[in-house]
Design a protein around this motif. Structure first.
Motif, PDB file in Angstrom:
ATOM      1  N   PRO A 167       0.707  -1.139   0.117  1.00 14.77           N
ATOM      2  CA  PRO A 167      -0.153  -0.169  -0.197  1.00 14.77           C
ATOM      3  C   PRO A 167       1.050   1.244  -0.056  1.00 14.77           C
ATOM      4  CG  PRO A 167      -0.824  -1.433   1.563  1.00 14.77           C
ATOM      5  CD  PRO A 167       0.698  -1.932   1.258  1.00 14.77           C
ATOM      6  N   GLU A 168       0.566   2.307  -0.879  1.00 14.92           N
ATOM      7  CA  GLU A 168       1.476   3.306  -1.006  1.00 14.92           C
ATOM      8  C   GLU A 168       0.704   4.625  -1.238  1.00 14.92           C
ATOM      9  OE1 GLU A 168       4.147   5.941  -1.303  1.00 14.92           O
ATOM     10  OE2 GLU A 168       5.020   3.789  -1.168  1.00 14.92           O
ATOM     11  N   THR A 169       1.005   5.470  -0.441  1.00 18.71           N
ATOM     12  CA  THR A 169       0.048   6.807  -0.548  1.00 18.71           C
ATOM     13  C   THR A 169       0.766   7.963  -1.366  1.00 18.71           C
ATOM     14  OG1 THR A 169       1.085   7.646   1.526  1.00 18.71           O
ATOM     15  CG2 THR A 169      -0.684   6.395   1.701  1.00 18.71           C
ATOM     16  N   GLY A 170       1.985   7.623  -1.779  1.00 18.95           N
ATOM     17  CA  GLY A 170       2.746   8.506  -2.574  1.00 18.95           C
ATOM     18  C   GLY A 170       2.564   8.457  -3.919  1.00 18.95           C
ATOM     19  N   TYR A 171       1.757   7.272  -4.578  1.00 19.99           N
ATOM     20  CA  TYR A 171       1.533   7.277  -5.851  1.00 19.99           C
ATOM     21  C   TYR A 171       0.384   7.290  -6.453  1.00 19.99           C
ATOM     22  CZ  TYR A 171       6.245   5.145  -5.728  1.00 19.99           C
ATOM     23  OH  TYR A 171       7.729   5.014  -5.359  1.00 19.99           O
ATOM     24  N   GLY A 172      -0.014   7.808  -7.581  1.00 18.12           N
ATOM     25  CA  GLY A 172      -1.385   7.649  -8.077  1.00 18.12           C
ATOM     26  C   GLY A 172      -1.710   6.234  -8.493  1.00 18.12           C
ATOM     27  N   TYR A 173      -3.073   5.931  -8.853  1.00 19.18           N
ATOM     28  CA  TYR A 173      -3.359   4.590  -9.091  1.00 19.18           C
ATOM     29  C   TYR A 173      -4.177   4.725 -10.274  1.00 19.18           C
ATOM     30  CZ  TYR A 173      -1.860   2.666  -4.416  1.00 19.18           C
ATOM     31  OH  TYR A 173      -1.020   2.072  -3.474  1.00 19.18           O
ATOM     32  N   ILE A 174      -4.138   3.380 -11.161  1.00 27.72           N
ATOM     33  CA  ILE A 174      -5.047   3.307 -12.192  1.00 27.72           C
ATOM     34  C   ILE A 174      -5.886   1.949 -11.789  1.00 27.72           C
ATOM     35  CG2 ILE A 174      -5.038   2.725 -14.797  1.00 27.72           C
ATOM     36  CD1 ILE A 174      -2.175   4.109 -14.864  1.00 27.72           C
ATOM     37  N   LYS A 175      -7.220   2.090 -12.176  1.00 30.09           N
ATOM     38  CA  LYS A 175      -8.157   0.963 -12.256  1.00 30.09           C
ATOM     39  C   LYS A 175      -8.393   0.348 -13.379  1.00 30.09           C
ATOM     40  CE  LYS A 175     -12.544  -0.762 -10.414  1.00 30.09           C
ATOM     41  NZ  LYS A 175     -13.972  -0.444  -9.804  1.00 30.09           N
ATOM     42  N   ARG A 176      -7.932  -0.924 -13.325  1.00 28.23           N
ATOM     43  CA  ARG A 176      -7.843  -1.846 -14.793  1.00 28.23           C
ATOM     44  C   ARG A 176      -9.715  -2.097 -14.751  1.00 28.23           C
ATOM     45  NH1 ARG A 176      -3.090  -5.846 -13.606  1.00 28.23           N
ATOM     46  NH2 ARG A 176      -4.556  -5.908 -11.689  1.00 28.23           N
ATOM     47  N   GLY A 177      -9.815  -2.214 -16.126  1.00 31.28           N
ATOM     48  CA  GLY A 177     -11.313  -2.655 -16.486  1.00 31.28           C
ATOM     49  C   GLY A 177     -11.422  -3.888 -17.295  1.00 31.28           C
ATOM     50  N   ASP A 178     -11.921  -4.283 -18.099  1.00 30.48           N
ATOM     51  CA  ASP A 178     -11.879  -5.612 -18.805  1.00 30.48           C
ATOM     52  C   ASP A 178     -10.813  -5.796 -19.272  1.00 30.48           C
ATOM     53  OD1 ASP A 178     -14.702  -5.635 -18.109  1.00 30.48           O
ATOM     54  OD2 ASP A 178     -15.485  -4.833 -20.081  1.00 30.48           O
ATOM     55  N   VAL A 186      -6.744   7.490 -10.537  1.00 32.40           N
ATOM     56  CA  VAL A 186      -7.332   7.590  -9.041  1.00 32.40           C
ATOM     57  C   VAL A 186      -6.107   8.581  -8.443  1.00 32.40           C
ATOM     58  CG1 VAL A 186      -7.894   6.646  -6.856  1.00 32.40           C
ATOM     59  CG2 VAL A 186      -8.562   5.648  -9.013  1.00 32.40           C
ATOM     60  N   GLU A 187      -6.461   9.528  -7.546  1.00 36.75           N
ATOM     61  CA  GLU A 187      -5.504  10.400  -6.837  1.00 36.75           C
ATOM     62  C   GLU A 187      -4.749   9.575  -5.893  1.00 36.75           C
ATOM     63  OE1 GLU A 187      -4.433  13.546  -7.695  1.00 36.75           O
ATOM     64  OE2 GLU A 187      -5.565  13.612  -9.287  1.00 36.75           O
ATOM     65  N   LYS A 188      -3.599  10.158  -5.498  1.00 35.83           N
ATOM     66  CA  LYS A 188      -2.923   9.332  -4.353  1.00 35.83           C
ATOM     67  C   LYS A 188      -3.891   9.388  -3.012  1.00 35.83           C
ATOM     68  CE  LYS A 188       1.286  11.833  -5.580  1.00 35.83           C
ATOM     69  NZ  LYS A 188       2.059  12.676  -5.367  1.00 35.83           N
ATOM     70  N   ASP A 244      10.493  -4.059 -10.993  1.00 35.85           N
ATOM     71  CA  ASP A 244      11.259  -3.614  -9.682  1.00 35.85           C
ATOM     72  C   ASP A 244      11.571  -1.968 -10.056  1.00 35.85           C
ATOM     73  OD1 ASP A 244      12.970  -3.301  -7.599  1.00 35.85           O
ATOM     74  OD2 ASP A 244      14.779  -4.268  -8.798  1.00 35.85           O
ATOM     75  N   TRP A 245      10.470  -1.196 -10.064  1.00 33.73           N
ATOM     76  CA  TRP A 245      10.518   0.127 -10.469  1.00 33.73           C
ATOM     77  C   TRP A 245      10.600   1.078  -9.369  1.00 33.73           C
ATOM     78  CZ3 TRP A 245       7.095   3.763  -8.827  1.00 33.73           C
ATOM     79  CH2 TRP A 245       6.641   4.735  -9.682  1.00 33.73           C
ATOM     80  N   SER A 246      11.166   2.107  -9.650  1.00 30.16           N
ATOM     81  CA  SER A 246      11.213   3.237  -8.500  1.00 30.16           C
ATOM     82  C   SER A 246      11.305   4.518  -9.071  1.00 30.16           C
ATOM     83  CB  SER A 246      12.222   2.964  -7.433  1.00 30.16           C
ATOM     84  OG  SER A 246      12.337   4.239  -6.628  1.00 30.16           O
ATOM     85  N   ASP A 247      10.824   5.704  -8.818  1.00 32.45           N
ATOM     86  CA  ASP A 247      10.924   6.963  -9.222  1.00 32.45           C
ATOM     87  C   ASP A 247      12.039   7.546  -8.663  1.00 32.45           C
ATOM     88  OD1 ASP A 247       9.773   7.324  -6.922  1.00 32.45           O
ATOM     89  OD2 ASP A 247       8.299   8.797  -7.761  1.00 32.45           O
ATOM     90  N   ILE A 248      12.801   7.032  -7.746  1.00 35.50           N
ATOM     91  CA  ILE A 248      13.870   7.782  -7.214  1.00 35.50           C
ATOM     92  C   ILE A 248      13.313   9.176  -6.719  1.00 35.50           C
ATOM     93  CG2 ILE A 248      16.132   8.013  -7.285  1.00 35.50           C
ATOM     94  CD1 ILE A 248      15.552   5.272  -7.462  1.00 35.50           C
ATOM     95  N   GLY A 249      12.264   9.133  -6.015  1.00 35.02           N
ATOM     96  CA  GLY A 249      11.744  10.485  -5.590  1.00 35.02           C
ATOM     97  C   GLY A 249      12.542  10.976  -4.290  1.00 35.02           C
ATOM     98  N   VAL A 262      -3.371  -0.547 -10.329  1.00 35.77           N
ATOM     99  CA  VAL A 262      -1.942  -0.723 -10.449  1.00 35.77           C
ATOM    100  C   VAL A 262      -1.221   0.778 -10.357  1.00 35.77           C
ATOM    101  CG1 VAL A 262      -1.646  -2.513 -12.149  1.00 35.77           C
ATOM    102  CG2 VAL A 262      -2.535  -0.403 -12.975  1.00 35.77           C
ATOM    103  N   TRP A 263      -0.326   0.986  -9.828  1.00 36.99           N
ATOM    104  CA  TRP A 263       0.454   2.409  -9.782  1.00 36.99           C
ATOM    105  C   TRP A 263       0.599   3.116 -11.085  1.00 36.99           C
ATOM    106  CZ3 TRP A 263       5.264   0.411  -6.364  1.00 36.99           C
ATOM    107  CH2 TRP A 263       4.696   0.256  -4.930  1.00 36.99           C
ATOM    108  N   ASN A 264       0.331   4.168 -11.269  1.00 32.94           N
ATOM    109  CA  ASN A 264       0.609   4.944 -12.466  1.00 32.94           C
ATOM    110  C   ASN A 264       2.117   5.126 -12.448  1.00 32.94           C
ATOM    111  OD1 ASN A 264       0.596   6.735 -14.295  1.00 32.94           O
ATOM    112  ND2 ASN A 264      -0.632   8.411 -13.326  1.00 32.94           N
ATOM    113  N   SER A 265       2.557   4.876 -13.561  1.00 36.07           N
ATOM    114  CA  SER A 265       4.039   4.731 -13.713  1.00 36.07           C
ATOM    115  C   SER A 265       4.396   6.039 -14.468  1.00 36.07           C
ATOM    116  CB  SER A 265       4.584   3.629 -14.622  1.00 36.07           C
ATOM    117  OG  SER A 265       4.118   3.847 -15.896  1.00 36.07           O
ATOM    118  N   GLY A 266       3.603   6.781 -15.100  1.00 42.47           N
ATOM    119  CA  GLY A 266       4.115   7.839 -16.043  1.00 42.47           C
ATOM    120  C   GLY A 266       4.673   7.622 -17.302  1.00 42.47           C
TER     121      GLY A 266
END
Length: 472
Positions: free
Chosen positions: A150-161, A174-176, A268-273, A192-196
């Motif tokens: 669970p991560e509060t620092g990233y935006g999320y995307i909801k997958r559909g069909d 979805v916002e953070k 194994d992703w990180s935005d190195i924020g 899923v996390w929004n990767s940009g």
């Protein structure tokens, strides 16, 4: 497979990674992990995919950094777009899309932030191959990262069909979230996390942008239509681009389209924020420490310690981040490193140079490093790369004394042109036209002693410059 055109977005300062990342050289141009910059790693990890020459969107200040780092990778024909001002990702991508329509109309744009870490590039490449299949059908594809927590620092995307094993309809962004909501997202398996990261054809993106943001689409189209070429760089018209609203691709395009798709990946992703991300992704010792540079630890646990110019030691501490550069040291609790940006804000408000530039400053001809300064004088170490040539210039307020310590220098000093070798020197009076060049295939190193009433870098009057600069 349809070819891809990498589009690298190089905006952002990375203020949470101060004192290493600064306005003059942000994190995407730094070797934070390994021997390549993050920009170079972003391109290098695509090796093996069918691709055209990349498009890079950056600001004017960093244009020579980008060109040099691409040259080091062997990239010879990249399109480097100099964004007149930062307006977020949607306009930046529009500039790249217009550039792509003039070159590789059959390719798909693979839009990538230039400052992310990916520990498993093969999984990314597999996701890209899937995305090519989906984007070929005029879809706007984004990449979503399977959340590991669970991560509060990233935006999320909801997958559909489901579209395929990896691909699904993009249902919504979805916002953070707060922590409890994030836990629910992860437990559901639908988010899923929004990767940009994105993929689409240039025409598909421009059509969607025109539909949802006509004012932005027109401003970007006009700016690129009136763009000028300057050496290797494309300069969109600044006045026309200024009329574009500023917005992210998420808000401006992806939230409005009915043709969105999301590809899931676990790479194994990180935005190195922040500095904590380098601790998380780094190789830890038996006590959970990650170190870089000349570091000696004693009774230290779960800490990140980085040295760039001198010995750094710690004893009897835990959960710290210690970062040393030639002109600044930053110490923070590892769990509070997001607040480093507050330090940067304060330094900026006090007009401190440490917020903007390093002691070592890179130029297209090489670099200079401030060694010592005092009232009315300063001493620099100058390195000119093979074939490099500074501008023909003069100073209104300072004189300079040059001493060659390594290599061979060609010097214009007033009406005289001379060759200087090791241990030889020359004096440049105030107001004298002068130029320094390296005519050899080896680096040139010299010590410059400046003296005068004003020693700022803006005391330069240029007469000729092979790099097309008027000021910097």
């Amino acid at each position: 497979m349809r070819p891809i055109t990498p589009v690298l977005l190089c905006g952002g300062v990375g203020s949470r990674l101060w004192p290493v990342s600064r306005k003059g050289r942000p994190k995407q141009y730094l070797n934070l992990m390994g021997d390549q910059s993050m920009l170079q790693q972003t391109l290098a990890r695509l090796e093996g995919l069918q691709q055209t020459q990349p498009i890079v969107v950056c600001n004017d200040e960093h244009r020579f950094l980008v060109a040099e780092q691409l040259r080091q990778l062997g990239v010879k024909r990249a399109t480097i777009i100099l964004e007149p001002e930062g307006k977020n990702t949607a306009p930046a991508i529009a500039l790249a899309a217009h550039a792509a329509t003039l070159t590789e109309q059959e390719s798909l744009l693979l839009v990538l932030p230039a400052d992310h870490f990916i520990g498993q590039p093969e999984d990314l490449k597999e996701a890209v191959r899937t995305a090519v299949e989906v984007a070929t059908n005029d879809k706007l594809v984004t990449f979503g990262l399977i959340p590991s927590r669970p991560e509060t620092g990233y935006g999320y995307i909801k997958r559909g069909d489901s579209i395929s094993e990896r691909a699904a309809v993009l249902e919504r962004f979805v916002e953070k979230p707060d922590f409890e909501t994030a836990k629910g997202y992860v437990a559901s398996g639908d988010y899923v996390w929004n990767s940009g990261m994105f993929m689409f054809s240039a025409s598909t993106y421009l059509k969607a942008l025109t539909s949802s943001q006509p004012e932005m689409a027109k401003a970007c189209s006009d700016a690129m239509g009136a763009a000028e070429r300057d050496l290797d760089f494309v300069r969109p018209n600044a006045d026309m681009f200024a009329k574009s609203p500023a917005d992210s691709i998420d808000y401006a395009v992806m939230e409005h389209t009915t043709e969105g798709a999301v590809i899931s990946l676990d790479c194994d992703w990180s935005d190195i924020g922040a500095w904590s991300a380098l601790w998380e992704t780094g190789l830890k010792d038996a006590s959970g420490n990650v170190t870089e540079g000349d570091v000696v630890l004693d009774n230290t646990v779960n800490s990140y310690v980085r040295s760039q110019s001198r010995l750094v030691t710690t004893s009897g501490v835990k959960d710290l981040v210690v970062v040393e550069t030639a002109d600044a040291v930053m110490v923070a609790d590892r769990h509070s490193v997001q607040d480093v940006k507050h330090i940067v804000t304060r330094l900026q408000s006090e007009n401190r140079a440490e917020a903007q530039t390093h002691h070592q400053v890179f130029r297209p001809w090489g670099s200079y490093e401030l060694l010592v300064s005092g009232d009315g004088f300063q001493v620099k170490r100058i390195v000119v790369k093979p074939g490099g040539r500074l501008s023909l210039q003069k100073h209104q307020h300072r004189a300079e004394h040059w001493v060659v310590v390594r290599g061979t220098a060609e010097v214009v000093n007033g009406d005289e042109t001379m060759i200087l070798t090791e241990d030889q020197s020359t004096y440049i009076p105030i107001g004298a036209k002068h130029r320094l060049s390296n005519p050899t295939q080896d680096p040139l190193e010299l010590i410059e002693v400046q003296s005068g009433s004003y020693l700022g870098e803006d005391d330069i009057v240029r007469f000729e410059d092979i790099y097309g600069r008027s000021r910097d």
